[in-house]
Design an enzyme around this catalytic site. Structure first.
Site, short mmCIF file in Angstrom:
data_model
loop_
_atom_site.label_atom_id
_atom_site.label_comp_id
_atom_site.label_asym_id
_atom_site.label_seq_id
_atom_site.Cartn_x
_atom_site.Cartn_y
_atom_site.Cartn_z
N CYS A 27 45.02 38.18 43.63
CA CYS A 27 43.83 38.94 43.18
C CYS A 27 43.22 39.55 44.44
CB CYS A 27 42.82 38.03 42.50
SG CYS A 27 43.56 36.82 41.37
N ALA A 28 43.85 40.62 44.95
CA ALA A 28 43.67 41.00 46.35
C ALA A 28 42.45 41.87 46.66
CB ALA A 28 44.93 41.68 46.86
N PRO A 71 38.67 43.25 47.24
CA PRO A 71 38.75 44.56 47.89
C PRO A 71 39.72 44.67 49.06
CG PRO A 71 36.74 43.41 48.54
CD PRO A 71 37.41 42.56 47.50
N GLY A 72 40.33 43.55 49.47
CA GLY A 72 41.38 43.64 50.47
C GLY A 72 41.10 42.99 51.81
N GLY A 73 39.92 42.40 51.97
CA GLY A 73 39.57 41.76 53.24
C GLY A 73 40.52 40.64 53.62
N GLU A 131 46.34 43.57 42.22
CA GLU A 131 44.99 43.65 41.66
C GLU A 131 45.06 44.30 40.29
OE1 GLU A 131 41.49 43.19 40.58
OE2 GLU A 131 41.91 42.42 42.60
N ASP A 142 49.15 42.06 35.57
CA ASP A 142 48.29 41.00 35.08
C ASP A 142 48.69 39.72 35.82
OD1 ASP A 142 47.21 38.85 33.72
OD2 ASP A 142 47.60 39.66 31.72
N ASP A 179 42.72 34.12 45.23
CA ASP A 179 41.29 34.28 45.45
C ASP A 179 40.72 34.76 44.11
OD1 ASP A 179 38.91 34.37 46.99
OD2 ASP A 179 39.11 36.54 47.18
N CYS A 238 34.15 32.33 45.38
CA CYS A 238 32.89 32.45 46.12
C CYS A 238 31.73 31.99 45.25
CB CYS A 238 32.68 33.86 46.64
SG CYS A 238 32.88 35.13 45.40
#
Length: 335
Positions: free
Chosen positions: A140-141, A143-145, A163, A194, A212, A266
């Protein structure tokens, strides 16, 4: 004075945005789950003026000048303890005081020099311990950080960034373009599959997987400007742990035997953190917990952790002066 008025106006603006519906919900749940600790955490989460941002340097676009500027502004390297895994190429700077280093604009054909992030979001990457040549999936990459951080650490054989969400997927592509040079982007496959299906589509293909997971993002939810959206989020919150379980089961299928997986969120929510991991450990016979307490110990100067968690997991609690997190991290290995 004019500046003081301006500052008070900004403070009022920030204070005003707190979504009471969400705060009331968190208040009930987190008082129950975290006890006295919640009061300190709440003070940080509801007061953006004390939030901190880390500066992750981009090794593909290095600038000695930038490091000097950071030193002058009171930043120091974030990870200095004896970590089990800390590639010299991963450079992240933090400082004790709140505030955000200026962001860089996207310029076509020019790589950005740094990425601003919550320092705690590097912990899942450090726990994953990616080595050169390994096949890696960031499930689930966006925004890419974390994808960018993984590439600061090592050069995977294949790197699959996935994603599912269309808008977030575009954001992910843009992040990769902004930070990763051309020859290397050829190693990266960006997909919009998916995540719950990837295990069936790509069984036993990866050495390392980062999950993530989509979660109730405590920081941003507290500032939902739309009450209806916030209320809907809280109703749907119960369904998140089911999705998280499905994503984990899918990731375990996609993992090679001997491979390892890091799960992160998070949120502070037990239902989305240790409950999910415990369900997996109790229902999957081919998965073992991996002790990450050495890593936690090595970074305990910079982060505050919830006490009483198990050795394969940690939960970063934001507090003033160390306003990192919330960030839950757990590590598993496939037998």
């Amino acid at each position: 004075s004019f500046l003081l008025k301006l500052e008070n106006k900004t403070k009022r603006k920030l204070q005003k945005q707190i979504c009471q519906v969400v705060l009331d919900h968190f208040e009930k749940q987190y008082t129950r789950e975290l006890g006295d600790t919640w009061t300190n955490v709440r003070d940080v989460l509801t007061y953006p003026l004390c939030w901190q941002y880390a500066v992750l340097l981009n090794k593909f676009s290095q600038s000695a000048e930038l490091e000097n500027t950071l030193h002058v502004k009171g930043y120091h390297p974030a990870f200095q303890g004896p970590l089990p895994y800390l590639p010299a190429s991963l450079k992240c700077y933090i400082r004790r005081t709140p505030g955000r280093f200026p962001a860089q604009k996207h310029q076509a054909g020019k790589l950005k020099e740094y990425y601003l992030l919550n320092a705690a979001s590097l912990l899942p990457v450090l726990a994953l311990e990616v080595k050169d040549g390994e096949d890696v999936l960031d499930l689930c990459a966006a925004p890419g950080g974390k994808s960018v951080a993984i590439l600061q650490c090592a050069c995977p054989g294949n790197f699959h960034c996935n994603e599912y969400d269309d808008l977030r997927s575009r954001w992910l592509k843009k992040t990769i373009e902004s930070f990763i040079p051309d020859p290397l982007t050829n190693l990266i496959m960006v997909s919009k599959l998916d995540g719950t299906q990837i295990g069936d589509l790509k069984p036993e293909l990866y050495d390392k997987i980062l999950v993530d997971a989509p979660c109730s993002n405590d920081r941003s939810w507290l500032f939902s400007s739309d009450i209806q959206q916030a209320t809907l989020r809280l109703i749907q919150r119960k369904e998140l742990s089911f999705l998280q379980l499905q994503l984990l089961r899918s990731a375990i299928k996609a993992l090679r035997p001997g491979g390892s997986l890091v799960y992160s969120t998070c949120t502070l929510s037990k239902a989305e953190n240790s409950d999910v991991i415990n369900l997996i450990l109790n229902s999957c016979t081919n998965v073992m917990p991996v002790d990450i307490s050495e890593m936690a110990k090595a970074v305990s100067q910079e982060f505050t952790f919830l006490s009483g968690t198990q050795q394969h997991e940690l939960l970063v609690l934001p507090e003033k002066g160390r306003a990192w997190g919330p960030m839950y991290v757990a590590k598993l290995k496939k037998m």
